[in-house]
Design an enzyme around this catalytic site. Structure first.
Site, mmCIF file in Angstrom:
data_model
loop_
_atom_site.group_PDB
_atom_site.id
_atom_site.type_symbol
_atom_site.label_atom_id
_atom_site.label_comp_id
_atom_site.label_asym_id
_atom_site.label_seq_id
_atom_site.Cartn_x
_atom_site.Cartn_y
_atom_site.Cartn_z
ATOM 1 N N GLU A 292 -59.853 76.663 42.355
ATOM 2 C CA GLU A 292 -59.558 77.908 43.068
ATOM 3 C C GLU A 292 -60.714 78.894 42.989
ATOM 4 O OE1 GLU A 292 -55.920 79.901 41.889
ATOM 5 O OE2 GLU A 292 -56.522 81.788 42.825
ATOM 6 N N ASP B 61 -55.037 79.039 39.400
ATOM 7 C CA ASP B 61 -54.412 79.952 38.451
ATOM 8 C C ASP B 61 -52.923 79.660 38.368
ATOM 9 O OD1 ASP B 61 -56.779 81.253 37.967
ATOM 10 O OD2 ASP B 61 -56.350 82.974 39.259
ATOM 11 N N TYR C 18 -68.398 90.808 70.275
ATOM 12 C CA TYR C 18 -69.432 91.751 70.711
ATOM 13 C C TYR C 18 -70.009 91.441 72.084
ATOM 14 C CZ TYR C 18 -69.984 95.119 66.993
ATOM 15 O OH TYR C 18 -69.797 96.170 66.157
#
Lengths: 420, 420
Positions: free
Chosen positions: A249, A301, A163
């Site tokens: 995780e 997982d 910006y």
């Protein structure tokens, strides 16, 4: 009354001790603690001996790596880059940046280091060329902005940087990409540039550290834990009596372990980036591993993305390979949930999920990756996953009761040294 | 050397004091602090007088609200629901749950309360009916699981709950939806059920509170801040010498303010949910407002979603309207970035973004909402936004320098009492 409560529990509660698979195999905590001490000791030895560098491997001339530089060094390096350019202009040779290539063809997985590094190809970015004039202008502007950050000693996000000159950068991918180029040109890490990513990770457990001068005791952070600071350069004074780091995780498993104060039963530090690893969490994990010399055990997982996340922590991601030495944590062990655990722990069929075509493709792609290949145990597990076409989340363990993860699964895994 | 450094700065630095718009309008901090003290005093008065209830408005019989219940009350309420059902079965009338409707038609915005509430329509959910047998079975199972949580006194996530009986629930939307039903049936908040959402928010600044028994001093949390705990029932003992709460939409602005320790210059508590407000952050904000009786000033993007986020904190979301009394924070002021600020602060054209069709539609829809309509200032700002078709992020202020937000924009806003 106490009797009544007890009786009622055993009638209603499907999580009865007798019914919990493998609970009867659990030995006393003192036995498991002994195993963790051995693991911790061996990690301290291997950490201090096995940290090879590109130099040791004779690769330092053909590969490129960046290092952490102090703010004043970054400032001085920028000034010397600009002076060199000024001299080039004055001597009539015009002005160009020599920018290390970050393309896939310039990447290399080094098995001895167990991470991805950048090779030494560079490309010229001349100002007096229609195809590179914009990029060389953006590069100059980013160098100037980073120079300001050094002088002011403040941190900004990539979004802030964009910006400051929207007219020039046009969209954020352009300023982000040149920012990575600038890291490579200056030979320093992105965090040395004082440009940070939004924070995402949290940490709780047996760790004391300083964040911007404040001492933080992570055993006294309640259930919420401490947000991992976005700027690793203001983190220091790490102390711990933990025996290992548990890298988780997802948020839900983290919350379970934090509420149960798992780190009091088995001294550890619990850390999560809540999904995809962000730079701040990767830096923080590495710093813990390096300073405390603790083993890192990962709980992800049982799907290709779990392994992928593990690999980003361990070996790095391709788009930041130039910084892999600072971002990666060597020797992370895959504790669970592993594909072989699904049958071993009798995860009910309805808690397993069928893998999609995309999952299977990702799994097969991972089998081709060097960092998976070099670990036979991982290859075996991943092959099993792709063959059975089944995946499961950490939360699938809740089918045996909400606290099965912290009270049976993890202790048993530790007791059996069941990591790869 | 010092001289040289100074000179060099003023040559290179486009953020020169003279060039910074409005910096010359800033008065001494003591002047601004006086304004904040007045704001804080008036908030303490209005907080203690204006908290109307459905009862005060004669709406308690036609609207439904839930309250925080202790674990033992939740347990007792579940037991009485089940006993009632057992009696109904024994008397030959079969078994059905009487479930409050959570459909849009059963929602009401109450201007006096400035939030959305649930009306009193209920629907029967009989077991002996092919269309409701699954849902009534799921309801029973969720009641049983929550009963277990009460006995064990632990917290779990919605995902954990789903995984305890995947065969029955089939997908998580089903267990999630019935969980909301169960809150309504029992007349208690979802946090009373000990089912929590993943944490997302962080807090830093002049606040001390206890998280699960640990005392947390948020002035000593470095730059990372303290992660907001997922379970509000273990948060207590709030103390503060702040004059206001600064609610920030996004992470990047939060990081800027935390690094600059804005809360030391203007005593405040800075909080963010990093985007969409999550339940934990909403509960935490409300608790701060209620216990500390501080004014809340909001800093959000100048786009329809910024205002929408403000409204979720302030008036609640439709899908949890039954719990709006506990989740909403009354009387939040819109500090910035407001559509009128874009011209007022001369935000450069290239830092503004054109609104998409969808943005404009969302803006127009908001103009029809009661909670916007009742605030003429908000209507005016939103009308301007839809008319100019321009939006801007908080980060757009970085075009005047990275610290313009903390050093000029916010102090000037406070000095001018420029909130709505």
């Amino acid at each position: 009354m106490a009797d009544k409560r007890k009786r009622r529990r055993s009638e209603l509660n499907p999580e009865d001790e007798a019914q919990l698979p493998f609970k009867n195999k659990l030995k006393a905590d003192s036995f498991i603690l002994q195993i963790l001490k051995e693991l911790s000791d061996s990690s301290a030895v291997s950490s201090s001996s096995s940290s090879k560098t590109l130099d040791d491997l004779g690769l330092s001339s053909s590969c490129r790596e960046v290092t952490d530089l102090s703010l004043s060094s970054v400032q001085a390096t920028i000034e010397s880059v600009i002076l060199k350019i000024a001299r080039s202009i004055l001597s009539g040779n015009g002005f160009a940046f020599d920018v290390p290539s970050r393309s896939a063809a310039n990447q290399l997985y080094v098995p001895e280091l167990d991470r991805i590094v950048l090779k030494d190809k560079t490309a010229l970015r001349p100002y007096a060329n229609i195809s590179t004039v914009r990029k060389s202008t953006i590069t100059t502007r980013i160098l100037q902005l980073v120079h300001q950050l050094c002088i002011k000693n403040i941190h900004v996000t990539k979004r802030d940087l964009f910006y400051t000159d929207v007219k020039l950068f046009q969209d954020q991918t352009q300023s982000d990409s040149v920012l990575d180029d600038v890291s490579c040109i200056l030979g320093c890490t992105r965090s040395s540039l004082n440009v940070i990513a939004a924070e995402k990770g949290v940490v709780v457990g047996r760790l004391i550290f300083s964040d911007n001068g404040d001492m933080i005791d992570c055993t006294k952070m309640g259930m919420g834990g401490k947000a991992i600071p976005p700027n690793i350069d203001r983190v220091g004074d790490m102390q711990s009596d933990a025996l290992f780091i548990l890298l988780v995780e997802k948020d839900a498993a983290y919350i379970r372990l934090a509420e149960d104060r798992f780190y009091n039963r088995f001294p550890c530090i619990i850390v999560t980036a809540k999904g995809q690893p962000d730079v701040a969490t990767r830096l923080f994990l590495r710093k813990m591993k390096m300073e405390l010399k603790l083993p890192v055990l990962a709980l992800v997982d049982s799907d290709p993305y779990g392994l992928k996340i593990l690999s980003v922590y361990g070996c790095g991601s391709k788009n930041m390979s130039y910084d892999s030495a600072n971002l990666t944590t060597p020797d992370i062990k895959w504790l669970g949930i592993r594909p072989s655990d699904l049958d071993k722990y009798k995860i009910p069929e309805q808690c397993r999920l069928p893998m999609t075509e995309q999952d299977i493709k990702t799994g097969k792609d991972l089998l081709e990756e060097d960092f998976v290949k070099k670990n036979p145990g991982w290859v075996e597990e991943l092959t099993l996953m792709v063959k059975t076409k089944q995946k499961a989340e950490i939360q699938a363990l809740s089918s045996f009761g909400f606290q099965y993860l912290s009270e049976v699964y993890l202790p048993l895994k530790l007791q059996q040294k069941d990591w790869l």
